[in-house]
Structures are given as structure tokens and as C-alpha cells.
Write a protein that holds these residues in place. Structure first.
Motif, short mmCIF file in Angstrom:
data_model
loop_
_atom_site.label_atom_id
_atom_site.label_comp_id
_atom_site.label_asym_id
_atom_site.label_seq_id
_atom_site.Cartn_x
_atom_site.Cartn_y
_atom_site.Cartn_z
N LEU A 191 0.81 -1.21 0.00
CA LEU A 191 0.00 0.00 0.00
C LEU A 191 0.84 1.26 0.00
O LEU A 191 0.33 2.35 -0.22
N HIS A 192 2.14 1.10 0.20
CA HIS A 192 3.02 2.26 0.28
C HIS A 192 4.18 2.20 -0.72
O HIS A 192 5.11 2.97 -0.61
N ASP A 193 4.10 1.27 -1.68
CA ASP A 193 5.20 1.14 -2.63
C ASP A 193 4.84 1.57 -4.04
O ASP A 193 5.52 1.24 -4.98
N GLY A 194 3.73 2.28 -4.19
CA GLY A 194 3.33 2.72 -5.52
C GLY A 194 2.32 1.80 -6.18
O GLY A 194 2.00 1.98 -7.35
N THR A 195 1.80 0.82 -5.47
CA THR A 195 0.77 -0.05 -6.03
C THR A 195 -0.47 0.79 -6.33
O THR A 195 -0.93 1.56 -5.49
N HIS A 196 -0.99 0.64 -7.54
CA HIS A 196 -2.20 1.36 -7.92
C HIS A 196 -3.37 0.41 -8.10
O HIS A 196 -4.51 0.83 -7.98
N ILE A 197 -3.08 -0.84 -8.41
CA ILE A 197 -4.13 -1.84 -8.53
C ILE A 197 -3.73 -3.03 -7.68
O ILE A 197 -2.68 -3.65 -7.91
N LEU A 198 -4.56 -3.33 -6.70
CA LEU A 198 -4.34 -4.45 -5.81
C LEU A 198 -5.47 -5.44 -6.03
O LEU A 198 -6.63 -5.12 -5.76
N GLU A 199 -5.15 -6.60 -6.56
CA GLU A 199 -6.14 -7.64 -6.78
C GLU A 199 -6.08 -8.62 -5.63
O GLU A 199 -5.04 -9.19 -5.33
N LEU A 200 -7.22 -8.83 -4.99
CA LEU A 200 -7.34 -9.85 -3.96
C LEU A 200 -8.12 -11.01 -4.56
O LEU A 200 -9.32 -10.90 -4.84
N ASN A 201 -7.44 -12.12 -4.79
CA ASN A 201 -8.09 -13.31 -5.33
C ASN A 201 -8.60 -14.11 -4.14
O ASN A 201 -7.83 -14.61 -3.34
N LEU A 202 -9.93 -14.23 -4.04
CA LEU A 202 -10.56 -14.87 -2.90
C LEU A 202 -11.13 -16.24 -3.24
O LEU A 202 -11.97 -16.77 -2.50
N ALA A 203 -10.67 -16.85 -4.32
CA ALA A 203 -11.19 -18.15 -4.73
C ALA A 203 -11.05 -19.21 -3.64
O ALA A 203 -11.87 -20.12 -3.56
N GLY A 204 -10.04 -19.10 -2.80
CA GLY A 204 -9.83 -20.08 -1.75
C GLY A 204 -10.31 -19.64 -0.38
O GLY A 204 -10.11 -20.35 0.61
N LEU A 205 -10.95 -18.48 -0.30
CA LEU A 205 -11.39 -17.96 1.00
C LEU A 205 -12.75 -18.57 1.34
O LEU A 205 -13.73 -18.39 0.63
N ASP A 206 -12.79 -19.30 2.46
CA ASP A 206 -14.01 -19.97 2.89
C ASP A 206 -14.91 -19.09 3.75
O ASP A 206 -16.12 -19.28 3.78
#
Length: 126
Positions: A40-55
């Protein structure tokens, strides 16, 4: 005991992809917060959270995702949610933690969205 597994794919900044599986709740949300902090502090502009395995996701997990989304906002960043399971998707819809247009069921949906954003940036609309 709940358990969270996460993997961060080394991406090309400004795009980062994080895969989550297991449970994101009161006992595991700090792991996600710690893993996301550098992104969040390194210049990331798009953060994708892949939740396919989140129960499962609790309110503490939702707060972590909301905080990450809020941290990206000042530099026009976006947090995108990818492939949430039906139960997790329902929680997102109920609490409106992430706008529905930033939740994607497939890689093709996400690619189309990112392509549209790139076109708007190139044309000066964004």
C-alpha cells in the motif's frame, strides 16, 4: 482454530495480486494487514485480492479489506476482488465493502475491466 493462507505474486508495480485462502477473521486479519502494508506504500495502484480459496470472512476481515481500499484511494488506486466464493460474495454484497463493479467472477471479466481503465487513462478521461 481458523487459519489464513496468503500468497503475494511478485507483480509489476503498480499491479499486485494477492491470493487468500482459509478464514479471514478476528484471529487472522492482522496477517493480511501486515502483508498488505508494504504494497500500500510502494506505488501499487491496482491491488487484486483473489478470494477463490477464501471460505469465510468476518467483520474484522472486511475492515482489513476496507482499510486497504481506503489507503489506495489518495493516489487513485483500486482494490479489486477476484473470484469470491458465493458465501463470501454475499457478505460483500450485503455490507457494500467493495463496489460491486470491482468484484469479478473470472479473469476475463477482470482483464476487460482493466483494459477499459487503460483506454480511459490513454484518452485522458481518468
Amino acid at each position: 482454530m481458523s487459519r489464513l493462507t496468503l500468497r503475494i505474486d511478485p507483480g509489476d508495480s503498480p499491479y499486485q495480486r494477492v491470493f487468500l485462502s482459509g478464514w479471514l477473521d478476528g484471529s487472522t486479519h492482522a496477517e493480511l494487514d501486515a502483508a498488505l502494508a508494504p504494497l500500500l506504500h510502494d506505488g501499487t495502484h491496482i491491488l487484486e485480492l483473489n478470494l477463490a480459496g477464501l471460505d469465510y470472512i468476518s467483520s474484522a476481515g472486511l475492515r482489513s479489506i476496507f482499510r486497504a481500499r481506503k489507503a489506495l484511494h489518495p493516489h487513485a488506486g483500486r482494490l479489486l476482488v477476484m473470484q469470491p466464493r458465493p458465501g463470501v460474495r454475499k457478505v460483500f454484497e450485503l455490507v457494500k465493502a467493495v463496489p460491486v463493479e470491482e468484484v469479478f467472477a473470472s479473469q476475463q471479466e477482470l482483464d476487460d475491466y482493466l483494459s477499459a481503465i487503460q483506454q480511459k487513462v490513454a484518452s485522458g478521461e481518468l
